[in-house]
Design an enzyme around this catalytic site. Structure first.
Site, short mmCIF file in Angstrom:
data_model
loop_
_atom_site.label_atom_id
_atom_site.label_comp_id
_atom_site.label_asym_id
_atom_site.label_seq_id
_atom_site.Cartn_x
_atom_site.Cartn_y
_atom_site.Cartn_z
N GLN A 107 -2.84 -4.52 0.56
CA GLN A 107 -1.86 -5.57 -0.12
C GLN A 107 -0.81 -6.31 0.96
OE1 GLN A 107 1.51 -4.07 -2.36
NE2 GLN A 107 1.66 -6.11 -3.40
N ILE A 123 6.27 -3.67 -3.76
CA ILE A 123 6.31 -4.92 -3.24
C ILE A 123 5.29 -5.86 -4.14
CG2 ILE A 123 5.28 -6.07 -1.04
CD1 ILE A 123 7.43 -4.00 -0.45
N TYR A 161 1.75 11.76 -2.70
CA TYR A 161 2.23 10.58 -2.14
C TYR A 161 3.63 10.73 -1.17
CZ TYR A 161 3.24 5.42 -1.34
OH TYR A 161 3.60 4.26 -0.74
#
Ligand code: AKB
Length: 320
Positions: free
Chosen positions: A12, A172, A142
């Site tokens: 991305q 984002i 994560y």
């Protein structure tokens, strides 16, 4: 002159950042590091690309040697929701991949950009106006990889003098490449569904506030921190950066200003909700503003106008 390698260049952020770096530093000087997904379109056409799996140190070193690389933007990562499904993969790419990048950077004298995340915080972090330096005990794999990464980057700078720099990205939002498997992905998907079907089923509950940012600001953050005067940097890595904070109801209301019939439903995903509940409602990003002039351009209103215009046009042309 810079010679740059971007790992995760088809992702991305990578797919847009690589093109911006090519615009700034020259097409031939920015190598798109790819792994499983082949680059297409402008990414493939405007400059060199090469297979670079960050978990394979020899492959990384070969790319750095071949292209005389002096700066690595290390974007290859597994996002938060996928990381909960496959924690071993998240650790391998998130930590072992970064360790390889730092070792190669040490050997070949490269600067390193490392994107940390709001995921580096956890339920015991102050969730409102989250300070730059605070408690970090994340509960997702994560997040654990991101805190480890922040510390590794600090370590390589302090111990070996590697020029490591980075930010903690919020969610984002972009209209070029879809994110893959994050907790904040809903804030991208909602725009596509609003244009295509005028309705969206949200995986996070009302009242879940999270920091967000539009892609042009994210790209500026990544480039500007690497361009910053090092003498001004009291921190080097993991700067809090944010442009806006909203919950699902607020983004839906903004979309309704353009698509009045837009319907929002909820089907909460317990894994994503648990992650989101442990992340800040909004961060204090004053250290980034003071130390290297962070100053985002887009807010929810201007981002929504732009997102809907671009996605509507793509829909009209039958591209989505
Ligand atoms: C995710 O949701 O996993 C990412 C992030 C905030 O780091 N978008």
């Amino acid at each position: 002159m810079k010679n740059i390698l971007v790992t995760g260049s088809v992702g991305q952020i990578g797919s847009e950042l690589t093109l911006e770096l090519r615009r700034r530093y020259g097409n031939g000087n920015v190598i798109a590091g790819i792994n499983r997904t082949q680059p297409t379109g402008a990414l493939a056409e405007t400059g060199p690309f090469m297979k670079v799996d960050a978990t394979n140190r020899e492959e990384l070193a070969a790319a750095v040697k071949k292209y005389n690389i002096d700066t690595i933007y290390h974007l290859a990562a597994v996002l938060s929701a996928v990381g909960e499904k496959n924690p071993g993969l998240a650790w391998n790419i998130g930590v072992n991949g970064l360790y390889n990048v730092l070792e190669v950077a040490r050997e070949f004298n490269c600067a390193v950009f490392f994107p940390s995340s709001i995921g580096a915080f956890g339920p015991t972090t102050p969730l409102d106006n989250t300070p730059q330096d605070t408690i970090q005990r994340p509960t997702s794999m994560y997040g654990i990889t991101k805190v480890t990464g922040e510390m590794l980057c600090d370590y390589y700078h302090l111990r070996f003098g590697v020029d490591t720099r980075g930010v903690r990205f919020p969610g984002i939002i972009s209209n070029v490449t879809l994110p893959g498997g994050g907790t904040t992905d809903y804030a991208v998907e909602i725009y596509y569904e609003a244009v295509k079907h005028q309705r969206f089923t949200c995986p996070l509950s009302k009242g879940t506030f999270l920091d967000m940012m539009y892609m042009p600001d994210a790209i500026n953050a990544a480039v500007n921190i690497m361009e910053a005067d090092p003498s001004r940097l009291k921190h080097r890595n993991a700067f809090n950066v944010s442009s806006m904070s909203f919950d699902p109801e607020i983004i839906a209301a903004e979309i309704r200003k353009h698509i009045p019939g837009f319907i929002m439903e909820y089907d909460v995903d317990p894994i994503k909700q648990k992650i989101a509940d442990s992340w800040p409602n909004y961060m204090d990003d004053s250290a980034a503003r003071e130390e290297w002039g962070w100053n985002p351009v887009y807010n929810l209103e201007s981002m929504t106008r732009d997102m809907l215009a671009v996605i509507t046009e793509k829909h009209r042309k039958g591209l989505i």
